[in-house]
Design an enzyme around this catalytic site. Sequence first.
Site, PDB file in Angstrom:
ATOM      1  N   CYS A 159      56.334  52.842  14.961  1.00 49.65           N
ATOM      2  CA  CYS A 159      57.515  53.320  14.237  1.00 49.65           C
ATOM      3  C   CYS A 159      58.830  52.758  14.763  1.00 49.65           C
ATOM      4  O   CYS A 159      59.881  52.990  14.162  1.00 49.65           O
ATOM      5  CB  CYS A 159      57.549  54.839  14.268  1.00 49.65           C
ATOM      6  SG  CYS A 159      55.977  55.579  13.759  1.00 49.65           S
ATOM      7  N   HIS A 291      65.336  60.174  15.255  1.00 51.07           N
ATOM      8  CA  HIS A 291      63.996  59.785  14.790  1.00 51.07           C
ATOM      9  C   HIS A 291      63.426  60.903  13.925  1.00 51.07           C
ATOM     10  O   HIS A 291      62.923  60.649  12.833  1.00 51.07           O
ATOM     11  CB  HIS A 291      63.100  59.506  15.990  1.00 51.07           C
ATOM     12  CG  HIS A 291      61.762  58.937  15.634  1.00 51.07           C
ATOM     13  ND1 HIS A 291      61.624  57.830  14.813  1.00 51.07           N
ATOM     14  CD2 HIS A 291      60.495  59.311  15.986  1.00 51.07           C
ATOM     15  CE1 HIS A 291      60.330  57.544  14.675  1.00 51.07           C
ATOM     16  NE2 HIS A 291      59.640  58.433  15.363  1.00 51.07           N
ATOM     17  N   GLU A 302      62.507  64.906  21.420  1.00 51.26           N
ATOM     18  CA  GLU A 302      63.779  64.258  21.139  1.00 51.26           C
ATOM     19  C   GLU A 302      64.945  65.198  21.401  1.00 51.26           C
ATOM     20  O   GLU A 302      65.996  64.777  21.906  1.00 51.26           O
ATOM     21  CB  GLU A 302      63.815  63.752  19.692  1.00 51.26           C
ATOM     22  CG  GLU A 302      65.033  62.912  19.366  1.00 51.26           C
ATOM     23  CD  GLU A 302      64.964  62.234  18.015  1.00 51.26           C
ATOM     24  OE1 GLU A 302      65.826  61.364  17.745  1.00 51.26           O
ATOM     25  OE2 GLU A 302      64.057  62.552  17.214  1.00 51.26           O
ATOM     26  N   LYS A 320      64.559  61.210   7.445  1.00 46.81           N
ATOM     27  CA  LYS A 320      63.158  61.279   7.016  1.00 46.81           C
ATOM     28  C   LYS A 320      62.931  62.484   6.115  1.00 46.81           C
ATOM     29  O   LYS A 320      61.916  62.559   5.415  1.00 46.81           O
ATOM     30  CB  LYS A 320      62.230  61.322   8.238  1.00 46.81           C
ATOM     31  CG  LYS A 320      62.186  60.005   8.998  1.00 46.81           C
ATOM     32  CD  LYS A 320      61.234  60.058  10.183  1.00 46.81           C
ATOM     33  CE  LYS A 320      61.150  58.710  10.892  1.00 46.81           C
ATOM     34  NZ  LYS A 320      62.390  58.346  11.603  1.00 46.81           N
ATOM     35  N   HIS A 325      58.524  59.366   6.285  1.00 44.98           N
ATOM     36  CA  HIS A 325      58.456  58.434   7.420  1.00 44.98           C
ATOM     37  C   HIS A 325      57.911  57.105   6.910  1.00 44.98           C
ATOM     38  O   HIS A 325      56.743  56.991   6.566  1.00 44.98           O
ATOM     39  CB  HIS A 325      57.547  59.007   8.508  1.00 44.98           C
ATOM     40  CG  HIS A 325      57.652  58.297   9.817  1.00 44.98           C
ATOM     41  ND1 HIS A 325      58.165  57.014   9.939  1.00 44.98           N
ATOM     42  CD2 HIS A 325      57.315  58.675  11.076  1.00 44.98           C
ATOM     43  CE1 HIS A 325      58.139  56.656  11.202  1.00 44.98           C
ATOM     44  NE2 HIS A 325      57.638  57.645  11.918  1.00 44.98           N
ATOM     45  N   PHE A 383      54.448  54.916  18.574  1.00 43.65           N
ATOM     46  CA  PHE A 383      53.239  55.241  19.313  1.00 43.65           C
ATOM     47  C   PHE A 383      53.193  54.446  20.618  1.00 43.65           C
ATOM     48  O   PHE A 383      53.730  53.339  20.719  1.00 43.65           O
ATOM     49  CB  PHE A 383      51.998  54.914  18.486  1.00 43.65           C
ATOM     50  CG  PHE A 383      51.711  55.912  17.384  1.00 43.65           C
ATOM     51  CD1 PHE A 383      52.388  57.106  17.289  1.00 43.65           C
ATOM     52  CD2 PHE A 383      50.739  55.633  16.431  1.00 43.65           C
ATOM     53  CE1 PHE A 383      52.115  58.015  16.284  1.00 43.65           C
ATOM     54  CE2 PHE A 383      50.452  56.533  15.408  1.00 43.65           C
ATOM     55  CZ  PHE A 383      51.145  57.718  15.342  1.00 43.65           C
TER      56      PHE A 383
END
Length: 395
Positions: A159, A291, A302, A320, A325, A383
Amino acid sequence: MKRVFITGMGVISAIGNTVTENHSALKNGVCGITTTADPVAGSIHVPLAAVSLDNELLRKKLQVHDPAVTRTTLLALHAFREAVQDAGLTAEELNSDRTALIGGTTVGGMSQADELYRDVSQRYTDSPFLSSYDCSSVFMFLQESHRMEGIVDTINTACSSAANAIGYGTRLIRSGLAKRAIVGGADSLSKFTISGFKALHILSPEICRPFDRHRQGLNLGEGAAFLVLEGEEEIPTHKKVYAEVKGYFNSSDAFHPTSLSADGEGPHLAMQGALNAAGLNASEVDFINAHGTATENNDESESKAMIRVFGEPPPFISTKSNTGHTLGAAAAVEAVYSLLSLAHQEIYPSLHFSQGIPGLDLHPVTSYRRCPLRHVMSNSFGFGGNCVSLIFSKS
């Protein structure tokens, strides 16, 4: 250090097919995530955020008729052309060996995995999707179709792929290896991706709620976005400039294959590193495009990282909640949105938020507001702990 500026941008997402359409949708709090069944998902019934143009319309609009060109590539081409036109790049500049193309993706040509399997299992002959199955096929097509002779690279860090593409393009210009760079990312919805995320148990059965205590996971989306980066000395005085790429930092904490550490060490390192690279204090960041995946792990991690870096974080949102996403495209799509905030001095509403996470209680901006913005941070966490923060500054 050589300064790098954004002179063009293009985007296609579930809330619009152009930068202008996306801007209008953001201002008006439009959500592109729907619960309508999507044929690409097969028997998996989850909310998704699909681009309004189907493959047939995209092929007609882009005049691409080769069946080997996948949906990921079609989305990339659409956004790429808008960015190039917006920057006013000539064919000569595109063809130059001093123009780089750096793209990020996760699924790439694997978006047609089912079709490839069907072809080789039923016909026992080559499939048109065999040549496009490679992850790099998306950006190789852009290179070949526009006769680009400069550095071309594909980045796959999940991502954060497109954020690393933006950072790499910036570094190429600063090091003198390129005069300009077209950077971004693209990903399309596919059964391959949807099945994979379902196996991780992080798909929400409802429309996602970033940073909400009742969040249940993410919604997948699709899209593409590109920025045109140019070194300061390459920009004519009359040319439009959106912002400067002020800071970039990549941290790899390698905590877990699919999750962030509970204390947010990776995001903390990325944000602090970007501030250091930009030569800014935390208090100088006016806004964060987070994010914000709406998964239990990401939003808590986060949030803790933002508190560690900023104390009391500046206004923040997660777009998002508008687009889902978009994986390898997410950082580029959200970079465009961050630049729109800077250009128009406004913050867009983060959707579907109700209550803060217990013990953290951070609240994203939930209504449209105008406010002075000088420095904007955009976060993207992938990831494997591959975390990236970008800082864009008003020029």
